[in-house]
Enzyme design. Sequence first.
Site, PDB file in Angstrom:
ATOM      1  N   ASP A   1       0.203   1.535  -2.252  1.00 28.07           N
ATOM      2  CA  ASP A   1      -0.519   0.257  -2.130  1.00 28.07           C
ATOM      3  C   ASP A   1      -0.492  -0.485  -3.458  1.00 28.07           C
ATOM      4  OD1 ASP A   1      -2.370  -1.780  -1.943  1.00 28.07           O
ATOM      5  OD2 ASP A   1      -3.916  -0.586  -0.954  1.00 28.07           O
TER       6      ASP A   1
ATOM      7  N   LYS B   1     -13.451  -8.266  -8.241  1.00 30.86           N
ATOM      8  CA  LYS B   1     -13.462  -6.842  -7.877  1.00 30.86           C
ATOM      9  C   LYS B   1     -13.208  -5.948  -9.097  1.00 30.86           C
ATOM     10  CE  LYS B   1     -11.243  -3.840  -4.432  1.00 30.86           C
ATOM     11  NZ  LYS B   1     -10.260  -3.892  -3.331  1.00 30.86           N
TER      12      LYS B   1
ATOM     13  N   ASP C   1     -11.368  -6.044   4.408  1.00 31.62           N
ATOM     14  CA  ASP C   1     -10.636  -5.658   3.203  1.00 31.62           C
ATOM     15  C   ASP C   1     -11.088  -6.615   2.112  1.00 31.62           C
ATOM     16  OD1 ASP C   1      -8.840  -5.211   1.163  1.00 31.62           O
ATOM     17  OD2 ASP C   1      -7.063  -5.827   2.294  1.00 31.62           O
TER      18      ASP C   1
ATOM     19  N   GLU D   1      -8.940   2.410   1.091  1.00 35.07           N
ATOM     20  CA  GLU D   1      -7.897   1.513   1.601  1.00 35.07           C
ATOM     21  C   GLU D   1      -6.690   2.266   2.188  1.00 35.07           C
ATOM     22  OE1 GLU D   1      -7.393  -0.961  -1.835  1.00 35.07           O
ATOM     23  OE2 GLU D   1      -9.346  -1.896  -1.526  1.00 35.07           O
TER      24      GLU D   1
END
Length: 620
Positions: free
Chosen positions: A211, A87, A23, A187
Amino acid sequence: MAKVAINLSTGALQQEEVIVGIDLGTTNSLVAYVHPETKTPTAINDLGRGTIVPSVVHFTQQGETIIGTEAKDYLITDPANTIYSVKRLLGKSYKDLGEHKDYFGYKIIDDNSEGLVKIRVGDKFYSPIDLSAEILKELRARAEHALKTPVNRAVITVPAYFNDSQRQATRDAGKLAGLEVLRIVNEPTAAALAYGIGIDPTEEKTVAVYDLGGGTFDISILSIHQGIFEVLATNGDTYLGGDDLDRAIINHWILDNQLIADTINSDKNLSQELRLKAEEAKKVLSTGEVYDSYINDSIKCHITRHTFESLIRPIVDKTIDSCRMALADAKLTPEQIDTVIMVGGSTRVPLVYTSVSDFFGKPANNSLNPDEVVALGAAIQADILAGNRKDILLLDVTPLTLGIETMGGLMDSIIPRNSKIPTKAGRQYTTSVDGQVNMKISVYQGERDLVRENRKLAEFDLKGIPAMPAGFPKVDVNFILNADGILKVEAIELRSGVRQEVEVKPQYGLTDAQVEQMLMDSITHAREDVSARMVIEARTTAEQMLYQVERFLEKNGEHLTEEEIDLTRSNIQKLRESLTTNDKDTILKAVDVLEEQTSPFAERVMQISIKKAMAGKKIE
Ligand code: AMP
């Protein structure tokens, strides 16, 4: 511990290879694997340093890199050489960053081009791919150290809304870190896997995965049946997460405390210190009712749960709006969702938990550690790819329509939005002009009828089409969207076999907000888009008609009378004039008149040529 196997053909001992799940998060990253004996997915905790590796890279004065918790400490003491939230920059151009540019404490080269972002550290320049690779190298090293085996292959997760360029950037980062990236997995899909949903093939379920991490928010609606995971819809925002909750606290403190307000702009260290205090406050308020602390023994930081909740309610409400939109896309009501899964550290905030549970009308499931759940799912996916589990298949969807530009700048959709991937679709095209030897293929993404309102992904020329009359060449354009969401476009002229292909790595990224905006625009502009399309289609028909009739006059004028030629010229002129009105009905009426008047000519010419052909032949 890894198993040792014997290769029966050679008799050699070989270590069973471990494929890890990673992850790669905005705030934190983790690596996990499925234990070969117990078959349980486990987050790797090397040297007791915890499973979470903060996604922070620090460059020391000596040119070394430090990753993780130790690097995080330098956020305050050396922000210019300490990179976080990289990211957010993956696959992005300077232009994409826009208003968000000031958010970063380190130096992003000041530029407004469509080139990919670079980060300056000292006198060196790094791409977000380089920096992500540093994080991946660290995760790989920890996994190798803890498992005592080489780790060469991995599954890496990305937010559901990552576009092709961001997915490709993630893949490239993996490669740079010496990892073969077997699969890029969304994800939320990994999270559902971690909860073991769908492992029993008879289980039928509809699941919502909420999420809320440090920097991104995703809501996905999954349908799980016969061991197949299908993403029915996704929604979210790549600029919404725990960082925003921290910022809400910082802003509150600035407003509340004159001393902070006075020094914040001049003192970069203070703003970093406030970031850390705000995050600490938020975490304390997940279980406690009040937070009190000091910076440098003089600046008081105080906040209650009640104030915190009133500050963040608009942010939480925004995530609920996204849930509503995702459900609408999936054509489902909250009652039709069987299970709600919570993912990401920020779902520990009680207001988030209760808001999500209230919206879906059932308690959300948070029994697994929300920080680890994605990595655990990635490990399960890795285990499946290693061939250890054959009972699961994954399907995802593409969030926006993919297509090509056709005559008049119209969008011709090839893979509609929300199509399940991997998928393959194609259509046949031809040339519009005699002797045309090149064909431009322009690939677009978006929901609007006119390509200029959509997003261009790629363009290439299919060259070397043999010269033929218009309409003769047959060009197959195929779109192949693989399981990672990377698009290959190929064009083949079937008569000659000339072929050209492109793999789409768009130059710059797309934020969730833009995806949402594109969807909204397609709804609000639907009426005008349809009428624009109809006008363009009428114009295209008219232009093709004009081209053909004029060519006919040139070639076969000898077979027509003078009056016929004059009438044709006058109708051609009327059709040209109709084009200036831009009115679909006027244009189509003029097309009909010209067509009706000239259609007998074609037949006459054909009869003449048949007669000629026959005259040359002897009939037995
Ligand atoms: P992730 O990207 O999933 O690793 O999520 C990290 C985010 O979760 C960061 O914004 C953290 O501040 C936040 N977070 C972690 N623990 C807690 C907690 N106990 N309460 C609230 N937020 C938390």
